[in-house]
Design a protein around this motif. Structure first.
Motif, PDB file in Angstrom:
ATOM      1  N   MET A  92      -1.823   4.500   3.773  1.00  0.00           N
ATOM      2  CA  MET A  92      -1.286   5.362   2.716  1.00  0.00           C
ATOM      3  C   MET A  92      -0.808   6.671   3.340  1.00  0.00           C
ATOM      4  O   MET A  92      -1.413   7.174   4.281  1.00  0.00           O
ATOM      5  CB  MET A  92      -2.368   5.667   1.682  1.00  0.00           C
ATOM      6  CG  MET A  92      -2.884   4.445   0.951  1.00  0.00           C
ATOM      7  SD  MET A  92      -1.688   3.725  -0.156  1.00  0.00           S
ATOM      8  CE  MET A  92      -1.563   4.979  -1.384  1.00  0.00           C
ATOM      9  N   THR A  93       0.271   7.206   2.786  1.00  0.00           N
ATOM     10  CA  THR A  93       0.796   8.474   3.270  1.00  0.00           C
ATOM     11  C   THR A  93       0.567   9.566   2.224  1.00  0.00           C
ATOM     12  O   THR A  93       0.482   9.267   1.028  1.00  0.00           O
ATOM     13  CB  THR A  93       2.306   8.377   3.570  1.00  0.00           C
ATOM     14  OG1 THR A  93       2.981   7.983   2.369  1.00  0.00           O
ATOM     15  CG2 THR A  93       2.585   7.395   4.667  1.00  0.00           C
ATOM     16  N   PRO A  94       0.490  10.816   2.647  1.00  0.00           N
ATOM     17  CA  PRO A  94       0.360  11.919   1.693  1.00  0.00           C
ATOM     18  C   PRO A  94       1.603  12.014   0.806  1.00  0.00           C
ATOM     19  O   PRO A  94       2.687  11.591   1.200  1.00  0.00           O
ATOM     20  CB  PRO A  94       0.237  13.161   2.583  1.00  0.00           C
ATOM     21  CG  PRO A  94      -0.044  12.671   3.948  1.00  0.00           C
ATOM     22  CD  PRO A  94       0.464  11.276   4.031  1.00  0.00           C
ATOM     23  N   ASP A  95       1.453  12.602  -0.361  1.00  0.00           N
ATOM     24  CA  ASP A  95       2.580  12.741  -1.288  1.00  0.00           C
ATOM     25  C   ASP A  95       3.731  13.547  -0.694  1.00  0.00           C
ATOM     26  O   ASP A  95       4.887  13.301  -1.005  1.00  0.00           O
ATOM     27  CB  ASP A  95       2.125  13.405  -2.589  1.00  0.00           C
ATOM     28  CG  ASP A  95       1.217  12.510  -3.408  1.00  0.00           C
ATOM     29  OD1 ASP A  95       1.261  11.277  -3.203  1.00  0.00           O
ATOM     30  OD2 ASP A  95       0.453  13.032  -4.239  1.00  0.00           O
ATOM     31  N   LEU A  96       3.428  14.529   0.139  1.00  0.00           N
ATOM     32  CA  LEU A  96       4.467  15.387   0.714  1.00  0.00           C
ATOM     33  C   LEU A  96       5.172  14.768   1.917  1.00  0.00           C
ATOM     34  O   LEU A  96       6.102  15.349   2.455  1.00  0.00           O
ATOM     35  CB  LEU A  96       3.866  16.736   1.130  1.00  0.00           C
ATOM     36  CG  LEU A  96       3.341  17.602  -0.004  1.00  0.00           C
ATOM     37  CD1 LEU A  96       2.635  18.834   0.563  1.00  0.00           C
ATOM     38  CD2 LEU A  96       4.455  18.006  -0.937  1.00  0.00           C
ATOM     39  N   GLY A 102       7.830  18.650   7.577  1.00  0.00           N
ATOM     40  CA  GLY A 102       6.898  18.805   8.681  1.00  0.00           C
ATOM     41  C   GLY A 102       5.765  17.805   8.556  1.00  0.00           C
ATOM     42  O   GLY A 102       5.362  17.426   7.460  1.00  0.00           O
ATOM     43  N   VAL A 103       5.269  17.351   9.702  1.00  0.00           N
ATOM     44  CA  VAL A 103       4.199  16.359   9.713  1.00  0.00           C
ATOM     45  C   VAL A 103       3.318  16.570  10.931  1.00  0.00           C
ATOM     46  O   VAL A 103       3.777  17.066  11.965  1.00  0.00           O
ATOM     47  CB  VAL A 103       4.772  14.920   9.699  1.00  0.00           C
ATOM     48  CG1 VAL A 103       5.474  14.605  11.005  1.00  0.00           C
ATOM     49  CG2 VAL A 103       3.715  13.888   9.419  1.00  0.00           C
ATOM     50  N   ALA A 117      -0.348   6.190  15.236  1.00  0.00           N
ATOM     51  CA  ALA A 117      -1.026   7.199  14.426  1.00  0.00           C
ATOM     52  C   ALA A 117      -2.135   6.564  13.601  1.00  0.00           C
ATOM     53  O   ALA A 117      -1.958   5.499  13.028  1.00  0.00           O
ATOM     54  CB  ALA A 117      -0.030   7.895  13.513  1.00  0.00           C
ATOM     55  N   ALA A 118      -3.270   7.229  13.546  1.00  0.00           N
ATOM     56  CA  ALA A 118      -4.381   6.795  12.706  1.00  0.00           C
ATOM     57  C   ALA A 118      -4.421   7.613  11.415  1.00  0.00           C
ATOM     58  O   ALA A 118      -4.915   7.148  10.404  1.00  0.00           O
ATOM     59  CB  ALA A 118      -5.694   6.951  13.457  1.00  0.00           C
ATOM     60  N   THR A 119      -3.873   8.818  11.469  1.00  0.00           N
ATOM     61  CA  THR A 119      -3.878   9.735  10.335  1.00  0.00           C
ATOM     62  C   THR A 119      -2.552  10.469  10.265  1.00  0.00           C
ATOM     63  O   THR A 119      -2.003  10.847  11.300  1.00  0.00           O
ATOM     64  CB  THR A 119      -5.007  10.775  10.473  1.00  0.00           C
ATOM     65  OG1 THR A 119      -6.234  10.099  10.697  1.00  0.00           O
ATOM     66  CG2 THR A 119      -5.132  11.646   9.245  1.00  0.00           C
ATOM     67  N   ILE A 120      -2.062  10.701   9.051  1.00  0.00           N
ATOM     68  CA  ILE A 120      -0.862  11.514   8.843  1.00  0.00           C
ATOM     69  C   ILE A 120      -1.240  12.674   7.929  1.00  0.00           C
ATOM     70  O   ILE A 120      -1.839  12.474   6.876  1.00  0.00           O
ATOM     71  CB  ILE A 120       0.276  10.707   8.192  1.00  0.00           C
ATOM     72  CG1 ILE A 120       0.800   9.650   9.157  1.00  0.00           C
ATOM     73  CG2 ILE A 120       1.400  11.631   7.756  1.00  0.00           C
ATOM     74  CD1 ILE A 120       1.942   8.828   8.594  1.00  0.00           C
TER      75      ILE A 120
END
Length: 150
Positions: A92-96, A102-103, A117-120
């Motif tokens: 799942m990705t963040p809403d933004l 930027g990430v 990537a394990a986390t975004i």
């Protein structure tokens, strides 16, 4: 053993125990630190960071986000001013999170490969202005904030 010897023994014991505790605290923090790098820094320090958990920050390149149909797998490019780095992520990705934003991605760096990537974490602007706020409202809010700083 007289009272002065006991006092020195107690002080010495406290110093040894305190030093051991401080050493444990500092070494545990060092292992938990995850450093932030840009794609340019990753390219420059590639072998140094091999196998280490790192965070990479930049912008999601426009037109680079490819989602695999029927799954949560995706690929995209993280860019800074001069370099770009391919990233692969599943979840799942963040809403933004979107192209042009930027990430910060966190995972284990394997030099010469696509970054897994394990986390975004999505970055956003520090400036918050409600969508419906008029220009007049913005000017009044700015003026009020400046007054409070004086």
């Amino acid at each position: 053993m007289n009272s002065q010897n006991r006092r020195w023994l107690l002080i010495g014991s406290l110093l040894v125990v305190g030093g051991a505790l401080l050493t444990l605290v500092f070494t545990s923090f060092t292992g938990a630190l995850v450093y932030f790098y840009t794609p340019s820094e990753i390219k420059a320090k590639g072998n140094e960071l091999q196998g280490r958990k790192v965070r990479i920050g930049g912008m999601v390149q426009e037109g680079s986000l490819l989602r695999e149909p029927g799954s949560q797998k995706m690929r995209f490019m993280v860019v800074d001013n001069s370099e770009r780095l391919p990233v692969q992520y599943e979840g799942m990705t963040p809403d933004l999170f979107r192209e042009g934003q930027g990430v910060i991605v966190e995972g284990v760096w394997r030099s010469g490969e696509t970054f897994q990537a394990a986390t975004i974490l999505a970055k956003h602007s520090e400036d918050y202005v409600p969508v419906k706020m008029s220009e007049e409202g913005i000017a009044k809010a700015r003026e009020s904030m400046l007054k409070s700083l004086r």
